[in-house]
Design a protein around this motif. Structure first.
Motif, PDB file in Angstrom:
ATOM      1  N   GLN A  70      -4.491   2.154  -8.728  1.00 54.70           N
ATOM      2  CA  GLN A  70      -5.100   3.223  -7.944  1.00 54.70           C
ATOM      3  C   GLN A  70      -6.451   2.742  -7.423  1.00 54.70           C
ATOM      4  O   GLN A  70      -7.290   2.294  -8.188  1.00 54.70           O
ATOM      5  CB  GLN A  70      -5.302   4.458  -8.810  1.00 54.70           C
ATOM      6  N   VAL A  71      -6.638   2.824  -6.103  1.00 52.07           N
ATOM      7  CA  VAL A  71      -7.880   2.336  -5.520  1.00 52.07           C
ATOM      8  C   VAL A  71      -8.696   3.430  -4.847  1.00 52.07           C
ATOM      9  O   VAL A  71      -9.890   3.244  -4.606  1.00 52.07           O
ATOM     10  CB  VAL A  71      -7.625   1.192  -4.504  1.00 52.07           C
ATOM     11  N   HIS A  72      -8.073   4.565  -4.528  1.00 52.75           N
ATOM     12  CA  HIS A  72      -8.800   5.600  -3.790  1.00 52.75           C
ATOM     13  C   HIS A  72      -8.081   6.941  -3.937  1.00 52.75           C
ATOM     14  O   HIS A  72      -6.883   6.989  -4.191  1.00 52.75           O
ATOM     15  CB  HIS A  72      -8.879   5.202  -2.312  1.00 52.75           C
ATOM     16  N   TRP A  86       0.842  -1.192   0.000  1.00 49.33           N
ATOM     17  CA  TRP A  86       0.000   0.000   0.000  1.00 49.33           C
ATOM     18  C   TRP A  86       0.876   1.242   0.000  1.00 49.33           C
ATOM     19  O   TRP A  86       1.922   1.274   0.649  1.00 49.33           O
ATOM     20  CB  TRP A  86      -0.888   0.034   1.250  1.00 49.33           C
ATOM     21  N   SER A 102      -6.245  11.370   6.187  1.00 54.74           N
ATOM     22  CA  SER A 102      -7.309  10.479   5.721  1.00 54.74           C
ATOM     23  C   SER A 102      -6.757   9.366   4.832  1.00 54.74           C
ATOM     24  O   SER A 102      -7.280   8.253   4.825  1.00 54.74           O
ATOM     25  CB  SER A 102      -8.407  11.256   4.996  1.00 54.74           C
ATOM     26  N   ALA A 103      -5.701   9.641   4.089  1.00 49.31           N
ATOM     27  CA  ALA A 103      -5.081   8.614   3.249  1.00 49.31           C
ATOM     28  C   ALA A 103      -4.480   7.508   4.105  1.00 49.31           C
ATOM     29  O   ALA A 103      -4.686   6.319   3.839  1.00 49.31           O
ATOM     30  CB  ALA A 103      -4.002   9.239   2.365  1.00 49.31           C
ATOM     31  N   PHE A 135      -7.235   5.437   5.723  1.00 49.26           N
ATOM     32  CA  PHE A 135      -7.839   4.509   4.764  1.00 49.26           C
ATOM     33  C   PHE A 135      -6.970   3.268   4.597  1.00 49.26           C
ATOM     34  O   PHE A 135      -7.466   2.138   4.612  1.00 49.26           O
ATOM     35  CB  PHE A 135      -8.044   5.197   3.413  1.00 49.26           C
ATOM     36  N   SER A 165      -7.718  10.451  -1.660  1.00 55.74           N
ATOM     37  CA  SER A 165      -8.009  11.084  -0.369  1.00 55.74           C
ATOM     38  C   SER A 165      -7.680  12.562  -0.423  1.00 55.74           C
ATOM     39  O   SER A 165      -6.809  12.995  -1.176  1.00 55.74           O
ATOM     40  CB  SER A 165      -7.186  10.439   0.738  1.00 55.74           C
ATOM     41  N   ILE A 221      -4.224   6.640  -3.335  1.00 59.06           N
ATOM     42  CA  ILE A 221      -3.920   5.390  -2.647  1.00 59.06           C
ATOM     43  C   ILE A 221      -3.678   4.323  -3.715  1.00 59.06           C
ATOM     44  O   ILE A 221      -4.522   4.107  -4.580  1.00 59.06           O
ATOM     45  CB  ILE A 221      -5.086   4.939  -1.740  1.00 59.06           C
ATOM     46  N   GLN A 251      -7.918  -0.647   5.613  1.00 62.08           N
ATOM     47  CA  GLN A 251      -7.922  -1.723   4.627  1.00 62.08           C
ATOM     48  C   GLN A 251      -6.991  -2.862   5.034  1.00 62.08           C
ATOM     49  O   GLN A 251      -7.316  -4.031   4.841  1.00 62.08           O
ATOM     50  CB  GLN A 251      -7.518  -1.184   3.251  1.00 62.08           C
TER      51      GLN A 251
END
Length: 82
Positions: free
Chosen positions: A50-52, A33, A59-60, A63, A54, A44, A67
């Motif tokens: 790329q999954v997200h 990650w 917040s990144a 997350f 932020s 992220i 996960q």
């Protein structure tokens, strides 16, 4: 064998940091990650995809930790090798 992954060397980090004082990113110890600066936000990345997206570093990282914790609950160490 657990190796710590190092952040990539960036010769001019000011180019990537839109806000001075923001960290250069976050990488887990296993390297699966990562949170990479993307303008004023953080992308992220998990397993090269790329999954997200932020809004900030806090917040990144939250997350990613959420996960990682969820994946540990769903898969045992034996299932990872099968």
């Amino acid at each position: 064998m657990t190796e710590k992954f190092q952040k990539p060397f960036i010769d001019r980090p000011g180019i990537l940091d839109s806000t001075p004082g923001d960290p250069q990113g976050y990488v887990t110890k296993d390297g699966m990650w990562a949170a990479v600066p993307f303008g004023k936000k953080f992308v992220i990345i998990h397993n090269g995809q790329q999954v997200h997206l932020s809004n900030n570093y806090k917040s990144a990282k939250a997350f990613i930790l959420k996960q990682v914790k969820a994946s540990k609950k769903t898969t045992s160490t034996l299932e990872q090798f099968l």
